[in-house]
Structures are given as structure tokens and as C-alpha cells.
Design a protein around this motif. Structure first.
Motif, mmCIF file in Angstrom:
data_model
loop_
_atom_site.group_PDB
_atom_site.id
_atom_site.type_symbol
_atom_site.label_atom_id
_atom_site.label_comp_id
_atom_site.label_asym_id
_atom_site.label_seq_id
_atom_site.Cartn_x
_atom_site.Cartn_y
_atom_site.Cartn_z
ATOM 1 N N VAL A 59 0.866 -1.184 0.000
ATOM 2 C CA VAL A 59 0.000 0.000 0.000
ATOM 3 C C VAL A 59 0.895 1.224 0.000
ATOM 4 N N VAL A 60 0.366 2.340 -0.495
ATOM 5 C CA VAL A 60 1.155 3.563 -0.625
ATOM 6 C C VAL A 60 0.497 4.689 0.163
ATOM 7 N N LEU A 61 1.203 5.184 1.147
ATOM 8 C CA LEU A 61 0.774 6.351 1.921
ATOM 9 C C LEU A 61 1.462 7.558 1.307
ATOM 10 N N ARG A 62 0.681 8.558 0.943
ATOM 11 C CA ARG A 62 1.278 9.725 0.289
ATOM 12 C C ARG A 62 0.685 11.020 0.820
ATOM 13 N N MET A 63 1.575 11.968 1.115
ATOM 14 C CA MET A 63 1.148 13.318 1.446
ATOM 15 C C MET A 63 1.124 14.136 0.160
ATOM 16 N N GLU A 64 0.122 14.969 0.030
ATOM 17 C CA GLU A 64 -0.004 15.839 -1.139
ATOM 18 C C GLU A 64 0.469 17.240 -0.767
ATOM 19 N N PRO A 65 1.629 17.677 -1.316
ATOM 20 C CA PRO A 65 2.118 19.017 -0.954
ATOM 21 C C PRO A 65 1.286 20.108 -1.597
ATOM 22 N N ARG A 66 1.151 21.216 -0.922
ATOM 23 C CA ARG A 66 0.463 22.376 -1.498
ATOM 24 C C ARG A 66 1.302 22.960 -2.635
#
Length: 282
Positions: A59-66
Motif C-alpha cells: 500500500v502507498v501512503l502519500r502526502m499531497e504538498p500544497r
């Protein structure tokens, strides 16, 4: 939070206002991540968190940068491969419940969205340098220098000679991945006397990449550091000084306002409000 979630090639440490990402140094870790080493991502630089199925039981945990929050991602302009995305954490599929827990914890702390007005994630540290196909680029935090190679530089660049560009004279950076066709790093000049050549090969403000030259892990951090320095060097808009009015003029206007009030043309509320505005101009 203070907890650590370790995945393939990286570990995320969750803190109350940021996520500290430490990338592994192993040979299987993408070179860009190895070079980055460690990055602190303030939560104000993040607009969302996702958890999606990955490949081969992951599984892939990803933060989305502004947008505008991270100079590295701004310079990359969507050209990074998934494996080199510094905001992805790949985990074994059996850890999806734990990953979702941390995703919710981060989401609960997000307060900002939309483009950021300034860079919130630190740029790569200088000095930096790398070799392109036609020249060597170096940056000390104030000046970008290009030194041409006789084996690769065009006649136009040889005639122009080695180049030095002060950060204050630049408006931005254009980076094209060496993994794409015709990769290059071009400096955008603020006050160029004439338009820059369309071809990077002919532009003394650009270094051209090639097979084995200008690798992503060398040229992208360089571009990000220059971009951050350019943003930092931009002049801060002057704040107009408050205009002070002549006290005698203010007194005359209050006297006239009082006459209107006594004549019943201005209500008590309007009189008090307008009088306060006039006094604030003193």
C-alpha cells in the motif's frame, strides 16, 4: 504524535506540526531519495493524505504538498517517476490499518489548502554542483556559474564564454528531466536585454543534459536550491505609509458633521461612526 512508521526506502516520524522523513541509504533506494537524506515537512505545507493499493502486495501512503510549498516539487514540475517521489511511503499491504490510522491523524491536523505564498519546506543545502553534457554548473547560494566543456558546448556558448549569474538577476529556473528527451537546466533572467534562445543548446543561461550527464539526483536538488534562493531574493513589496491628515481639516469636518447631526440629517449612530473614522485619521 512522535511515532515512527517505517516502509520501504524511508521512515516517517509523525510530530504535532510536521512529518520528519528519513530516507534509507541502501542500494535499492532511488538515488534522489538517498541524496535528500532527511526532510522535515511542516503540516502547513500539506493539503491532503491518501492511502492507495500499491504493486505486489503493498500500500502507498502519500502526502499531497500544497502548490508553491516545496521548491523541489516546484522545480520538478510533475516530471518525477513514482519511485523518486519524496512524498510516497510504500508499506506491506498487511500494515494498511496502521497506515490508515496515521493518515487520519495527519488529516486531522491539516489546516491549510491552496497555493502557498512562500516555500515552507527547506531547500537542499548549498554549495551544489553537477556536470551536464556541455558544461559544469555550480551554486554557492548567491551565484550560479557555468563552465563550458570543449567536448560538448556549442559554438554559441564558447563565444559567450563561461557564465556567472547573480541570484538577484534571475526570475526563475526551468528544469527538464534528463530522463526525458532533451533534458536541461535553464536560468530565467529577470532583465535580459533580448529574448533567450529557444534552444537550450544555444543559450548561455542553460546547461544541456545527456546520457550520464545531469542525473536527476544531481540536477534537481540544484534547480530547487536556485529556485528557493531566487524566491528569497525577490524584493518585498513596500507597504504604503499611512496618510496623516491636517488636524485643522479633521476638526472642521467634525464641526460640519455636528451641524448635520443637530439638523437631523445624520443619525446618532452615523454621527458616532463617522466621527470615530475622522479621529482615526489623525
Amino acid at each position: 504524535m512522535g511515532d515512527v512508521l517505517a516502509g520501504f526506502h524511508a521512515a516517517w516520524e509523525f510530530e504535532s506540526d510536521s512529518v520528519l522523513i528519513r530516507y534509507e541509504r541502501g542500494i535499492r533506494t532511488p538515488k534522489l531519495l538517498q541524496v535528500l537524506g532527511e526532510r522535515r515537512i511542516p503540516l502547513e505545507a500539506v493539503t491532503g493524505v491518501t492511502l492507495t493499493p500499491g504493486r505486489r502486495g503493498t500500500v502507498v501512503l502519500r502526502m499531497e504538498p500544497r502548490p508553491g510549498a516545496d521548491p523541489l516539487m516546484e522545480a520538478a514540475a510533475g516530471q518525477l517517476k513514482e519511485s523518486g517521489d519524496p512524498y510516497r511511503l510504500v508499506l506491506p499491504a498487511e500494515r494498511d490499518v496502521l497506515a490508515e490510522y496515521y493518515a487520519e491523524e495527519v488529516r486531522a491536523r491539516l489546516t491549510a489548502s491552496g497555493p502557498a505564498e512562500r516555500y515552507l519546506v527547506a531547500a537542499p543545502e548549498v554549495p551544489l554542483q553537477f556536470k551536464g553534457y556541455d558544461g559544469k554548473a555550480s551554486f554557492d547560494g548567491r551565484t550560479v556559474r557555468f563552465r563550458w566543456f570543449w567536448t560538448g558546448a556549442s559554438t554559441a556558448k564558447w563565444k559567450a564564454g563561461d557564465q556567472s549569474f547573480a541570484v538577484a538577476g534571475l526570475s526563475g529556473v526551468e528544469w527538464r528531466s534528463p530522463e526525458l528527451f532533451e533534458g536541461y537546466l535553464r536560468l530565467l533572467r529577470r532583465d535580459a536585454a533580448e529574448a533567450q534562445p529557444a534552444s537550450p543548446d544555444q543559450d548561455p543561461a542553460a546547461v544541456v543534459f545527456g546520457l550520464g550527464y545531469g542525473a536527476v539526483h544531481e540536477s534537481l536538488p540544484f534547480a530547487a536550491a536556485v529556485l528557493a534562493a531566487v524566491r528569497e531574493a525577490q524584493p518585498v513589496p513596500a507597504v504604503p505609509a499611512a496618510v496623516r491628515r491636517d488636524p485643522a481639516d479633521i476638526a472642521e469636518r467634525i464641526r460640519h458633521l455636528g451641524e448635520l447631526h443637530r439638523a437631523g440629517l445624520v443619525t446618532d449612530e452615523e454621527f458616532s461612526s463617522k466621527k470615530a473614522e475622522l479621529l482615526a485619521e489623525l
